[in-house]
Motif scaffolding. Structure first.
Motif, PDB file in Angstrom:
ATOM      1  N   GLU A   1     -15.615 -30.568 -51.017  1.00  0.00           N
ATOM      2  CA  GLU A   1     -16.880 -30.802 -51.724  1.00  0.00           C
ATOM      3  C   GLU A   1     -16.865 -32.251 -52.191  1.00  0.00           C
ATOM      4  O   GLU A   1     -16.604 -32.543 -53.357  1.00  0.00           O
ATOM      5  CB  GLU A   1     -17.020 -29.844 -52.919  1.00  0.00           C
ATOM      6  N   ALA A   2     -17.108 -33.173 -51.281  1.00  0.00           N
ATOM      7  CA  ALA A   2     -16.974 -34.602 -51.576  1.00  0.00           C
ATOM      8  C   ALA A   2     -18.320 -35.216 -51.933  1.00  0.00           C
ATOM      9  O   ALA A   2     -19.264 -35.154 -51.140  1.00  0.00           O
ATOM     10  CB  ALA A   2     -16.376 -35.328 -50.377  1.00  0.00           C
ATOM     11  N   ASP A   3     -18.408 -35.780 -53.131  1.00  0.00           N
ATOM     12  CA  ASP A   3     -19.616 -36.503 -53.534  1.00  0.00           C
ATOM     13  C   ASP A   3     -19.709 -37.813 -52.745  1.00  0.00           C
ATOM     14  O   ASP A   3     -18.765 -38.210 -52.060  1.00  0.00           O
ATOM     15  CB  ASP A   3     -19.571 -36.798 -55.033  1.00  0.00           C
ATOM     16  N   ARG A   4     -20.844 -38.488 -52.887  1.00  0.00           N
ATOM     17  CA  ARG A   4     -21.058 -39.750 -52.186  1.00  0.00           C
ATOM     18  C   ARG A   4     -19.951 -40.745 -52.577  1.00  0.00           C
ATOM     19  O   ARG A   4     -19.700 -40.967 -53.754  1.00  0.00           O
ATOM     20  CB  ARG A   4     -22.435 -40.310 -52.550  1.00  0.00           C
ATOM     21  N   HIS A   5     -19.308 -41.323 -51.582  1.00  0.00           N
ATOM     22  CA  HIS A   5     -18.207 -42.240 -51.827  1.00  0.00           C
ATOM     23  C   HIS A   5     -18.010 -43.131 -50.600  1.00  0.00           C
ATOM     24  O   HIS A   5     -18.601 -42.899 -49.541  1.00  0.00           O
ATOM     25  CB  HIS A   5     -16.915 -41.468 -52.115  1.00  0.00           C
ATOM     26  N   LYS A   6     -17.163 -44.142 -50.738  1.00  0.00           N
ATOM     27  CA  LYS A   6     -16.766 -44.966 -49.607  1.00  0.00           C
ATOM     28  C   LYS A   6     -15.343 -45.445 -49.852  1.00  0.00           C
ATOM     29  O   LYS A   6     -14.866 -45.472 -50.993  1.00  0.00           O
ATOM     30  CB  LYS A   6     -17.719 -46.148 -49.404  1.00  0.00           C
ATOM     31  N   HIS A   7     -14.676 -45.810 -48.791  1.00  0.00           N
ATOM     32  CA  HIS A   7     -13.282 -46.243 -48.896  1.00  0.00           C
ATOM     33  C   HIS A   7     -12.952 -47.136 -47.709  1.00  0.00           C
ATOM     34  O   HIS A   7     -13.762 -47.311 -46.790  1.00  0.00           O
ATOM     35  CB  HIS A   7     -12.340 -45.030 -48.945  1.00  0.00           C
ATOM     36  N   TRP A   8     -11.756 -47.687 -47.724  1.00  0.00           N
ATOM     37  CA  TRP A   8     -11.334 -48.609 -46.666  1.00  0.00           C
ATOM     38  C   TRP A   8     -10.539 -47.893 -45.595  1.00  0.00           C
ATOM     39  O   TRP A   8      -9.631 -48.459 -44.977  1.00  0.00           O
ATOM     40  CB  TRP A   8     -10.536 -49.763 -47.271  1.00  0.00           C
ATOM     41  N   LEU A   9     -10.863 -46.650 -45.370  1.00  0.00           N
ATOM     42  CA  LEU A   9     -10.252 -45.848 -44.319  1.00  0.00           C
ATOM     43  C   LEU A   9     -11.330 -45.411 -43.341  1.00  0.00           C
ATOM     44  O   LEU A   9     -12.489 -45.234 -43.721  1.00  0.00           O
ATOM     45  CB  LEU A   9      -9.585 -44.599 -44.907  1.00  0.00           C
ATOM     46  N   ILE A  10     -10.950 -45.233 -42.084  1.00  0.00           N
ATOM     47  CA  ILE A  10     -11.825 -44.563 -41.133  1.00  0.00           C
ATOM     48  C   ILE A  10     -11.671 -43.069 -41.376  1.00  0.00           C
ATOM     49  O   ILE A  10     -10.574 -42.589 -41.665  1.00  0.00           O
ATOM     50  CB  ILE A  10     -11.416 -44.914 -39.688  1.00  0.00           C
ATOM     51  N   GLN A  11     -12.755 -42.316 -41.295  1.00  0.00           N
ATOM     52  CA  GLN A  11     -12.650 -40.876 -41.509  1.00  0.00           C
ATOM     53  C   GLN A  11     -13.257 -40.124 -40.325  1.00  0.00           C
ATOM     54  O   GLN A  11     -14.342 -40.448 -39.841  1.00  0.00           O
ATOM     55  CB  GLN A  11     -13.343 -40.446 -42.798  1.00  0.00           C
ATOM     56  N   MET A  12     -12.514 -39.141 -39.870  1.00  0.00           N
ATOM     57  CA  MET A  12     -12.981 -38.275 -38.784  1.00  0.00           C
ATOM     58  C   MET A  12     -13.277 -36.891 -39.328  1.00  0.00           C
ATOM     59  O   MET A  12     -12.534 -36.364 -40.162  1.00  0.00           O
ATOM     60  CB  MET A  12     -11.916 -38.174 -37.689  1.00  0.00           C
ATOM     61  N   PHE A  13     -14.374 -36.307 -38.876  1.00  0.00           N
ATOM     62  CA  PHE A  13     -14.730 -34.928 -39.219  1.00  0.00           C
ATOM     63  C   PHE A  13     -14.928 -34.142 -37.930  1.00  0.00           C
ATOM     64  O   PHE A  13     -15.549 -34.638 -36.987  1.00  0.00           O
ATOM     65  CB  PHE A  13     -16.030 -34.876 -40.025  1.00  0.00           C
ATOM     66  N   LEU A  14     -14.406 -32.922 -37.903  1.00  0.00           N
ATOM     67  CA  LEU A  14     -14.595 -32.017 -36.771  1.00  0.00           C
ATOM     68  C   LEU A  14     -14.893 -30.626 -37.313  1.00  0.00           C
ATOM     69  O   LEU A  14     -14.161 -30.108 -38.154  1.00  0.00           O
ATOM     70  CB  LEU A  14     -13.338 -31.978 -35.898  1.00  0.00           C
ATOM     71  N   SER A  15     -15.964 -30.027 -36.816  1.00  0.00           N
ATOM     72  CA  SER A  15     -16.347 -28.693 -37.259  1.00  0.00           C
ATOM     73  C   SER A  15     -15.571 -27.631 -36.490  1.00  0.00           C
ATOM     74  O   SER A  15     -15.347 -27.767 -35.286  1.00  0.00           O
ATOM     75  CB  SER A  15     -17.848 -28.484 -37.039  1.00  0.00           C
ATOM     76  N   GLY A  16     -15.189 -26.585 -37.193  1.00  0.00           N
ATOM     77  CA  GLY A  16     -14.557 -25.448 -36.526  1.00  0.00           C
ATOM     78  C   GLY A  16     -15.578 -24.475 -35.971  1.00  0.00           C
ATOM     79  O   GLY A  16     -15.264 -23.661 -35.097  1.00  0.00           O
ATOM     80  N   GLN A  17     -16.796 -24.538 -36.464  1.00  0.00           N
ATOM     81  CA  GLN A  17     -17.866 -23.641 -36.038  1.00  0.00           C
ATOM     82  C   GLN A  17     -19.170 -24.415 -35.950  1.00  0.00           C
ATOM     83  O   GLN A  17     -19.614 -25.014 -36.919  1.00  0.00           O
ATOM     84  CB  GLN A  17     -18.029 -22.480 -37.036  1.00  0.00           C
TER      85      GLN A  17
END
Length: 250
Positions: free
Chosen positions: A19-35
Motif C-alpha cells: 500500500e504505497a503512497d505517492r513517492h519517488k526514489h533513486w531506484l528503478i522499480q519493476m512491478f509484475l502482476s500475478g493475476q
C-alpha cells in the motif's frame, strides 16, 4: 503472503500487502502482476499493464489490493540496473511486451502455488535473464572507486560526507559530484542516503531491530530512518517488515 528478498544491492518483494503512497526514489522499480493486470499511477498518469519498469526519480503510487504481485527495487549502478536503464532511456516508464509478460507470469503463478524457496530463486533468475548486460560500458575508474568504498560500508560519521569521497577520488567535491551524476544519473549525496537505507534493511534482515539498524547504518535516529523510508518507498518501515519472511539470494 509477504516475502522480502535481498539480491545483491537490489530488494525484492512478493506480496499482496503493498500500500504505497505517492513517492519517488533513486531506484528503478519493476512491478509484475500475478493475476491479470496492474493499475499503477506513474507521474500522474494511470497505466494498466501486466509488467512495468518505473524510472528513477519518477513519482508513482501502487496498491496490490489484496492480489499477489512481484516488485523489485533495482540499484541503477548495478549491472542489472544499467541494463534496465537502456530500456527506459529518459522515459518515465517501460511496459513489457506481451511475449515477455506471458513467460514471466507463468513462472510467477507457479511459485505462488508451490511457495518453495528454490522456485523463488529460479524465478528471480528468470527475471534477471530478461536483461542481458554483457556489453555495458564501464564506469569511470573514480566512480567505481566510490562504489567499491560504499560496498565496504562500515558506518562512521566522515563516511557520510562527500568530502570523504572527494579525497579518496582526488577530485574536488563539485567535480566528483558532477562526475558521479553524469556517470550514474544520481546525485552522490542522494546515493549515499540510498546506501544507508539499504544498509539499514540489510541489518534488519539479519535480525537487528529498527533502532539498532537505524543507528548502525548512520541515521540520526529511528525516526530519521522512518522519515527517509517513507519518502523513498511510500510505506512505513514497520508495515514493510510486519509478517514478512526474509530471504537472501546471492
Amino acid at each position: 503472503m509477504n516475502y522480502i528478498i535481498k539480491h545483491g544491492r537490489n530488494f525484492i518483494a512478493i506480496s499482496n500487502k503493498i500500500e504505497a503512497d505517492r513517492h519517488k526514489h533513486w531506484l528503478i522499480q519493476m512491478f509484475l502482476s500475478g493475476q491479470k493486470e496492474i493499475n499503477i499511477e506513474v507521474k500522474g498518469q494511470q497505466v494498466t499493464c501486466c509488467a512495468i519498469l518505473v524510472n528513477i526519480n519518477t513519482p508513482h503510487t501502487f496498491k496490490t489490493e489484496g492480489k499477489p504481485h512481484f516488485t523489485m527495487l533495482i540499484d541503477p549502478t548495478t549491472k542489472l540496473g544499467r541494463a534496465m536503464k537502456i530500456l527506459l532511456m529518459k522515459h518515465p516508464f517501460y511496459i513489457f511486451p506481451h511475449e515477455k509478460n506471458v513467460a514471466m507470469q507463468q513462472k510467477f503463478q507457479s511459485i505462488l502455488i508451490q511457495r518453495c524457496h528454490n522456485d523463488i530463486q529460479s524465478f528471480i533468475q528468470t527475471i534477471i535473464s530478461q536483461f542481458p548486460y554483457s556489453n555495458l560500458d564501464n564506469f569511470d575508474d573514480r566512480v567505481n572507486k566510490i562504489l567499491n568504498l560504499l560496498d565496504r560500508y562500515v558506518y562512521k560519521g566522515e563516511f557520510q560526507q562527500v568530502n570523504y569521497f572527494s579525497k579518496k577520488a582526488n577530485l574536488s567535491e563539485s567535480r566528483l559530484g558532477h562526475l558521479f551524476k553524469e556517470e550514474t544519473g544520481i546525485p552522490l549525496k542522494s546515493y549515499i542516503v540510498l546506501r544507508k537505507l539499504q544498509k539499514a534493511y540489510e541489518l534488519i534482515f539479519n535480525g537487528e531491530n529498527i533502532t539498532t539498524a537505524a543507528l548502525s547504518a548512520g541515521f540520526d535516529s529511528p525516526s530519521h530512518l522512518a522519515y527517509t523510508n517513507k519518502m523513498m518507498t511510500g510505506m512505513s518501515a514497520t508495515s514493510i517488515i510486519k509478517d514478512s519472511e526474509f530471504l537472501k539470494v546471492f
